[in-house]
Structure formats: structure tokens, C-alpha cells
Scaffold this active site. Structure first.
Site, mmCIF file in Angstrom:
data_model
loop_
_atom_site.group_PDB
_atom_site.id
_atom_site.type_symbol
_atom_site.label_atom_id
_atom_site.label_comp_id
_atom_site.label_asym_id
_atom_site.label_seq_id
_atom_site.Cartn_x
_atom_site.Cartn_y
_atom_site.Cartn_z
ATOM 1 N N LYS A 68 -40.010 -59.533 43.435
ATOM 2 C CA LYS A 68 -39.989 -58.221 44.054
ATOM 3 C C LYS A 68 -41.339 -57.516 43.982
ATOM 4 O O LYS A 68 -41.862 -57.050 44.996
ATOM 5 C CB LYS A 68 -38.923 -57.374 43.342
ATOM 6 N N THR A 69 -41.886 -57.461 42.794
ATOM 7 C CA THR A 69 -43.149 -56.748 42.627
ATOM 8 C C THR A 69 -44.257 -57.441 43.405
ATOM 9 O O THR A 69 -45.126 -56.807 43.988
ATOM 10 C CB THR A 69 -43.526 -56.662 41.141
ATOM 11 N N ASP A 256 -40.063 -48.535 45.571
ATOM 12 C CA ASP A 256 -39.637 -49.539 44.599
ATOM 13 C C ASP A 256 -38.292 -49.115 44.022
ATOM 14 O O ASP A 256 -37.992 -47.931 43.948
ATOM 15 C CB ASP A 256 -40.704 -49.608 43.496
ATOM 16 N N GLU A 257 -37.489 -50.071 43.594
ATOM 17 C CA GLU A 257 -36.200 -49.772 42.944
ATOM 18 C C GLU A 257 -35.376 -48.782 43.763
ATOM 19 O O GLU A 257 -34.873 -47.790 43.232
ATOM 20 C CB GLU A 257 -36.431 -49.199 41.536
ATOM 21 N N GLN A 287 -28.510 -54.399 40.639
ATOM 22 C CA GLN A 287 -29.174 -53.923 39.429
ATOM 23 C C GLN A 287 -29.176 -52.403 39.337
ATOM 24 O O GLN A 287 -30.000 -51.813 38.655
ATOM 25 C CB GLN A 287 -30.612 -54.442 39.370
ATOM 26 N N ARG A 633 -32.117 -61.514 32.485
ATOM 27 C CA ARG A 633 -33.380 -61.356 31.757
ATOM 28 C C ARG A 633 -33.813 -62.678 31.147
ATOM 29 O O ARG A 633 -34.951 -62.827 30.728
ATOM 30 C CB ARG A 633 -33.255 -60.336 30.612
#
Length: 791
Positions: A68-69, A256-257, A287, A633
DNA sequence: TTTCCCTCGTTTTTT
DNA sequence: ACGAGGGAAA
């Protein structure tokens, strides 16, 4: 800039082999690109599509670990490299300062110093602040307004509640704060709150309190966090011309997010995006774990509806976790109904299965985890690649205790934030008053800190005068010192204080601000206060103060520093050490580790009962997303566990394994069982262990022992230091079974002894069969002599 | 004004 | 169980 040189045809880049419909020239053009754009290399087709679909609204659904980043930063680099935009044409918003910093960093790495100067990359709040400072007067503020933290906010609310003659017992400031935050999160000003909701608070005084609170803020030339967005909305609605300048300034908008945005943020974005309509939102509905603080999953679910013609790109290729971990996480999250639906896949090997381990109680669970970590450590697994993720911070205590006993280095992530510590807030308050004598809240905080005999009574007088004369408290104090209103002793103390502030304010003009800060802390007696303090943490606080003063040096002036602090409330983290990480699931979002321990998977704890009670099915689904976040994670190993007995609010209660455990796909899970099997018959994971229903209570330790030795329940898989040889009598914490028998002990003071759990030590005291022992590693403990061997 | 005791609450947390 | 915060006593 209307026709950028490499105007993308449509989404299909050269990597998209669906050539049909793509013009020859476009394809030829695309063929040129790989050379021109090294930064695009290594992107998979979907990532590339997310990067190259620059025009129009785009929603990138980026599952955990799908890059994503990388997509976000590459997209920015792409916009700049292809001359579609200059750095200052791009608005890029994140939620946390950490995310903003990382993004800046990575863009810099991609395109060099050109990315450094992205003035509009930041958190919603930082950007909101920047905009508001420019137009403060249009929303009734001065451009040097202060931003209030939660503690100031609360103090203000208390005053407002008092002013409005509302019973503070029944309607505590916290509740009001919660309500107002909620309204602000939804983009509602005092006039826009639905009548019903406003009525519901304090017998219809809700709206009045909100209005009064805003009025108080205005007189203080202050805003709270919610206002940073809300006032932007007001500014733009009332001044279409200003809105328009921002709409045309931001040619490209990135978020973002996105799944974490609340309504206010959504409105904020929508207003801005109506200019060029080039808005790219990146997020993962699976998420979304911040519903409780106003995040609206709906924002992401509704994106295509709100931005017609939006291109939706799904990133489903996971580069982080092995097959079994991904399968477990996917299987779990598939149970949620309100989701857009993604299926994560990986090319990685299946790897180890997710393990599920039961423990008798939470202490044993902690013991098992610590042992497992020591085993991994023995196999050269770096500790920095191990994390323990808990649902609530209260779970951390027992785990920490265990780590301390074993001398296992660990760090807690997301503890109390640096700038939220009392000593730092006090120091800040001194600086705030120095920088801005009208900062009443800061003044109130430190008038009597350290204690100097200026208590409530004096403060009341100051308030009365300040209000009557409409002047700030500090000025009121100064004037009252000129009269005979105050008792002589109070007057001289107060005069000394006001004069100090004048002096400090003057020295800010001439001296470096960090030196002034040092002076202030010393002259005010604040440092001395902690030096005299004999409590255990006083030394740490002085350390913090030192660090605080040192950190000021990085800023050009006091005002700049204070601005930074009000927006960036995070701890300066000592990086790098070789330690296990311990944190809540929420704090873990965005991080990854080779091995992840997930303790406490018990119904009521996780999913959390309160979430269930308050939000029903939506709550359950959010808890499930939290579980999904936890599992994803892990890169190589995920280790779930549950305890059958746990202390909740000080009372032991029996618990049953989390329903989430039974929702995991069986093929990807290994049940780690105690030698003698943990439950016959019942469901796969021994749900509802029959012999100890809810009737289990404190007096039942005999039963507990019987159960454990009889069934081998939860005996630690690896034997090792916690348990006796399997099948033999189990050791529970000495303290828990401690029943004085009165029979004389075989040990005497000063004798060297050995304890299976605490290791070697020296007997310090004897009381029947209860001994006080100073252990070499674990410190002083009370233990039963039957657990000791002569050393 | 300060100190001590009792009551209350106790998921998650950013800005 | 435990800590924080508020109210009553010194």
C-alpha cells in the site's frame, strides 16, 4: 499542464497485456516508459494500475501486506516525474505523523530532494491547521490560536458545565467531551446537532453546553482537534472563493488509510476533491478498527457511489505472510458481511501452520509465551522480529512480569506518550504562558505547581476579576497585586510569579529558547520539586525534562516548537535495540514481525464483551477485523493462545476460547495440546471444558491443581522451567496456593535455596511454611517452602 | 491549603 | 486489584 507529456490512455499500462482497445501509439509510448521510469519497476500489474490511473477518482483496496505505502509513494513520484504536478500541487493526507514522515522519507528516496518540498503532505490536522492559520480571522480566530489537547479540553468543559449550572456528577466533563467529539467527528457544529441528541444530554442543555464551550474556546483564541477540520468546513462553506482557490490548487489528492476517515474528514475531502476530481483513496475495509472513535467504514464502502466513475483497484497479492497465515486470516475475515471483499493470495510457501495453545490461566499463558520466545531465541531468532499483541493493555502486566523475571528484553509500544506525561505538560504550560500570557488554561495548570500556596481560593478571586474586566488571568493577577484585595502572603507570591513570567517573556526575545526553558524550569522551582520527590519515577521525570529541553533545540523558535508539540503528541522512540515488542492490536496496525504471539483469545476479552454490548454485530465485525489485523502482522509464525481462567477486574473468572478460534480454517491451524490432551469430546478446541463451568471460584485452587495434574491441562508444551516433569504435581504460583500450615519450615534465614520458577535466592524470612526469599533475578517474593530446594 | 480516605471505573487511541 | 480523582477533615 492540461496535456501532460505522457498522458496515460486509460488504466492499462504496458504491463497490462489486455491490448485490445489500446491504441498503437499509446502502446508504443508505454514501451518507452520502463526506461524512463525506474520507479515503476517491480510493481505488479495491479499496483501499477493504481499508480498510473492518475486522472479521476480512484479507490485502491489494499489488503494487508500488499504494498500500500509503496503504491502511494510511487504514485506521488509518478505524478511529479511525469510533470503532471509539482510537489505543491499535491495534497497527500495521512492519519498519523508517523505515516506522514515515512511517506516523505520514501518519496525522497524515490525522486530525490524534489519530494522534500511537499508542503501539503501531512495529517488531516496538520493541513487543517495550516489552512486555518491563513484565514483565521474569517472563522473568528487570530492566526496564532492555540491548539488544545485533551486535558485542557476537559478542564474547559468542567468550567462550562459549572457555568451552565449542570450537575457535574450526573453529566461529567468526560461525557460532554465525548458527545462533542462525536458531533465534531460527524461534522456537526453547535447549530447542526440534531435536536434529539442535543436534548438527550443534561436535560436538554446539550446544545447550550456545546455552544458555550465553543464560545469559551473563541475567547481563549483556541481550538480543539475537532475544530481543525470543522472550522475548515465552515471557512469553505462561508467563503466559496477561498474554497475555490484550494480546489484548484490541489490538482491531485491522495488519502492514506481511507477506511479510518470520519464524516468530518470525508466532507473535508469531498469539498476539496470537487475541483479536479483527481482523488485517490487507499485503504482496506478489512482493517477498519477505529469505528469507536468515529471512523466510518461506510466512507470506503460508499466510495463508488460518492465519486461516480471511480476506478477501483484491488491489491490482493500479499508479499508479507506465508500461505497458512494468510489462509487463516482470510478464512476468518470472510465471516464478515459488511465488506467489499478481497482475497489475499501469496506465492510464498505454506510455511508453518498457525498454532493454538490453551493455558490454565493467564499466568501460565504468559509463561508459555516467554518460554516459546526463549526457544526461538535459542534458534537465533532476532527478538526484534517477535511481537506479542494483546487486546487490552491490562493483559500486558502479566506478560511483562514474566519477561522481567526471565530478564527477557522487551519494549512496550504505544505506552503513555511523551508529551502526555504530567511533567512534560507542566513544563509546556510554563512555556505556553511565557509565549502567550493570555493562555489561561496553561496558567491555571501551573499557578500552584510546584505548590506555592496559590490554591482554589486565590484562583477564584483571579477568575472573578478576570471575567469582570475581560482580561486574561495572568494580567488579572498582575493587577490584583497592585490592590489590597489579596492577603499579603498570597500577594507577594503571586507578584513574584507574574514578575517571573514578564522576565521570562523578555528573555525569549534575547536568548535561545531552550536556554530560557531551562531557566524557567529552575527559577519556577519546578525542577526542584522533582528533585525533592522521593517516589520511584522522579528520576525518570527529570530525565524526561532534560530530553524535553534538548528537543527544543531542533526548532527555530518557541512558537514553532509549541505548534509542533500540539500536533505531534508522540514519544521519541529509542530504536534499534534487540527487544521483543509488546503492544495492543490497535498499535500493531501497519507493523510486521516474523513471529507474532496473540494471547487472550477468549470470548469476552476478544471479541471484547463491551464492543459486543455497545455495537452488536458491527462491534463483532470490528473485533474480527482486529483479529485479522493481528494475524496479518505475522510473516512466518502466528501463535494464538487462550487461558481458561483469567482475572478480570481483580476477580478470577473462567473463560471460554474465543469464537474466532473456531472460525479459523482447520487446515491452516495446529492445535498444540498438552501431553495428556486437553479436553475429550467437546469441540475441536475444547470449548467449554466441562468440569469447571462458570461455578469456578477463588476457593477452587484445590480443584485447579487436581484438574491440572489429572488432565495435564495446559501443561507447557516444552516442559522447561515452568512446570515440573509432566504428570508430576504441577506448580502454580506459590502465592496463590499459599495456605499457612503452621508446620515449622525446614529452611532458615540466610540459607541459599533454589526455586523452579524464580531460580536461586537467599531466605530472608520464615513464617511457618511461608518464606520470604530474595531471589537473585526475580527480587523478593513470598513462596511456599514446598517449592524450594536447598541451594 | 493540604492530606487522607473513599468511591468509581476499568477496550481500543490520533490528532 | 488497583489507581485516580474528589470530598471531607486537619
Amino acid at each position: 499542464m492540461q496535456n501532460p507529456p505522457h498522458a496515460a490512455s486509460r488504466a492499462d499500462g504496458p504491463a497490462g497485456s489486455q491490448g485490445a482497445g489500446t491504441s498503437i501509439s499509446a502502446r508504443a509510448m508505454g514501451a518507452l516508459r520502463p526506461d524512463a521510469a525506474a520507479y515503476l519497476e517491480g510493481l505488479n500489474p495491479e499496483q501499477r494500475r493504481a499508480v498510473e490511473t492518475t486522472e479521476g477518482p480512484v479507490l485502491v483496496l489494499a489488503g494487508a501486506g500488499t504494498g500500500k505505502t509503496r503504491v502511494l509513494t510511487t504514485r506521488i513520484a509518478h505524478l511529479i516525474a511525469t510533470n503532471r504536478a509539482r510537489p505543491y500541487d499535491i495534497l497527500a493526507v495521512t492519519f498519523t505523523n508517523k505515516a506522514a514522515r515515512e511517506m516523505k522519507h520514501r518519496i525522497g528516496a524515490l525522486i530525490g530532494p524534489a519530494g522534500e518540498g511537499m508542503p501539503w503532505l501531512g495529517t488531516f490536522h496538520a493541513i487543517g491547521t495550516k489552512i486555518l492559520r491563513r484565514h483565521a480571522e474569517l472563522v473568528g480566530l487570530k492566526s496564532d490560536f492555540t491548539i488544545l489537547g485533551t486535558d485542557d479540553q476537559l478542564r474547559l468543559m468542567k468550567q462550562v458545565i459549572l457555568d451552565q449550572n449542570v450537575d457535574e456528577k450526573r453529566w461529567p466533563a468526560r461525557a460532554l467531551s465525548h458527545a462533542i467529539d462525536g458531533w465534531k467527528n460527524r461534522g456537526l457544529g453547535p447549530e447542526q446537532v440534531p435536536a434529539g441528541e442535543a436534548q438527550a444530554f443534561a436535560f436538554g442543555k446539550g446544545a447550550a453546553l456545546y455552544t458555550a464551550y465553543q464560545a469559551r474556546l473563541a475567547t481563549l483564541n483556541a481550538v480543539d482537534f475537532g475544530d481543525l477540520l470543522l472550522l475548515c468546513l465552515k471557512l469553505w462553506r462561508e467563503n466559496p472563493d477561498i474554497l475555490q482557490t484550494y480546489q484548484s490548487r490541489f490538482r491531485y489528492i491522495l488519502v492514506d488509510e481511507y477506511q479510518d476517515t470520519n464524516v468530518a474528514q470525508y466532507l473535508w475531502l469531498r469539498l476539496l476533491a470537487q475541483g479536479h476530481r483527481n482523488v485517490a483513496c487507499v485503504g482496506d475495509d478489512d482493517q477498519s478498527i477505529y469505528g469507536w472513535r468515529g471512523a466510518e467504514v461506510d466512507n470506503i464502502l460508499r466510495f463508488e457511489h460518492d465519486f461516480p466513475g471511480a476506478v477501483v483497484v484491488r491489491l490482493e497479492r500479499n508479499y508479507r505472510s506465508t500461505g497458512h497465515i494468510l489462509a487463516a486470516a482470510s478464512g476468518l475475515i470472510a465471516r464478515n458481511e459488511g465488506r467489499l471483499g478481497k482475497t489475499l493470495r501469496t506465492d510464498d510457501e505454506p510455511g508453518e501452520r498457525v498454532t493454538v495453545t490453551g493455558a490454565w490461566d493467564s499466568e501460565e499463558e504468559a509463561r508459555q509465551i516467554a518460554e516459546a520466545i526463549e526457544r526461538l531465541q535459542g534458534k537465533k531468532h532476532p527478538l526484534s522480529e517477535i511481537a506479542v499483541l494483546v487486546r487490552i493493555s491490562a493483559q500486558m502486566r502479566e506478560i511483562e512480569d514474566r519477561f522481567v523475571q526471565l530478564g527477557l528484553p522487551y519494549r512496550v509500544i504505544g505506552g503513555p506518550r511523551f508529551y502526555e506525561r504530567a511533567e512534560i505538560r507542566d513544563a509546556l504550560a510554563y512555556l505556553r504562558v511565557t509565549a502567550n500570557p493570555a493562555d489561561d488554561l496553561a496558567f491555571e495548570r501551573i499557578v500552584n505547581t510546584p505548590k506555592r500556596g496559590l490554591g482554589d481560593a486565590t484562583l477564584q478571586q483571579l477568575h472573578a476579576y478576570a471575567r469582570a474586566e475581560r482580561v486574561p488571568l495572568l494580567l488579572a493577577a498582575r493587577r490584583l497585586c497592585e490592590t489590597d484585595e489579596l492577603k499579603p502572603r498570597v500577594r507577594s507570591t503571586l507578584r513574584a510569579l507574574t514578575e517571573s513570567f514578564s522576565r521570562w517573556a523578555r528573555s525569549v526575545e534575547t536568548q535561545p529558547h531552550s536556554e530560557v526553558a531551562q531557566t524557567i524550569l529552575e527559577e519556577s522551582g519546578y525542577t526542584e520539586m522533582w528533585q525533592k520527590d522521593r517516589s520511584a519515577d522522579a528520576a525518570g521525570r527529570l530525565e524526561n525534562l532534560k530530553e524535553f529541553v534538548r528537543s527544543m533545540e531542533e526548532f527555530p523558535d518557541l512558537a514553532g516548537f509549541l505548534e509542533h508539540v500540539s500536533l505531534v503528541m508522540e514519544a521519541s522512540e529509542a530504536e534499534g535495540a534487540e527487544r521483543v515488542s509488546l503492544m495492543t492490536l490497535h498499535a500493531a496496525k501497519g507493523l510486521e514481525f516474523d513471529t507474532v504471539f496473540l494471547p487472550g483469545w477468549e470470548d469476552g476479552l476478544f471479541p471484547n464483551q463491551r464492543a459486543l454490548d455497545e455495537s452488536g454485530r458491527a462491534g463483532l465485525e470490528e473485533e474480527r477485523r482486529l483479529a485479522h489485523v493481528g494475524l496479518t502482522r505475522a510473516r512466518k509464525r502466528a501463535k494464538l493462545s487462550f487461558a481458561v481462567n483469567r482475572r478480570i477486574h481483580g476477580l478470577w473468572s473462567s473463560t471460554i476460547p474465543s469464537r474466532f478460534i473456531d472460525e479459523l480454517p482447520e487446515a491452516s491451524v495446529d492445535v498444540v495440546e498438552a501431553p495428556a490432551h486437553f479436553s475429550a469430546g467437546a469441540s475441536r478446541f475444547g470449548r467449554n471444558p466441562a468440569p469447571f463451568g462458570s461455578s469456578y471460584g477463588t476457593p477452587g485452587w484445590q480443584r485447579a491443581q487436581a484438574a491440572i495434574s489429572g488432565r495435564g491441562f495446559g501443561a507447557s508444551a516444552g516442559g522447561g522451567r515452568s512446570g515440573g516433569p509432566s504428570g508430576g504435581p504441577r506448580q502454580i504460583e506459590g502465592e496463590l496456593v499459599a495456605k499457612s500450615t503452621g508446620s515449622p519450615s525446614a529452611f532458615q534465614g540466610g540459607q541459599r535455596v533454589f526455586h523452579t520458577k524464580f531460580g536461586p535466592g537467599t531466605v530472608a524470612g520464615v513464617d511457618g511454611n511461608k518464606l520470604t526469599v530474595d531471589f537473585d533475578k526475580a527480587g523478593r517474593k513470598m513462596v511456599l517452602d514446598s517449592f524450594l530446594q536447598p541451594g
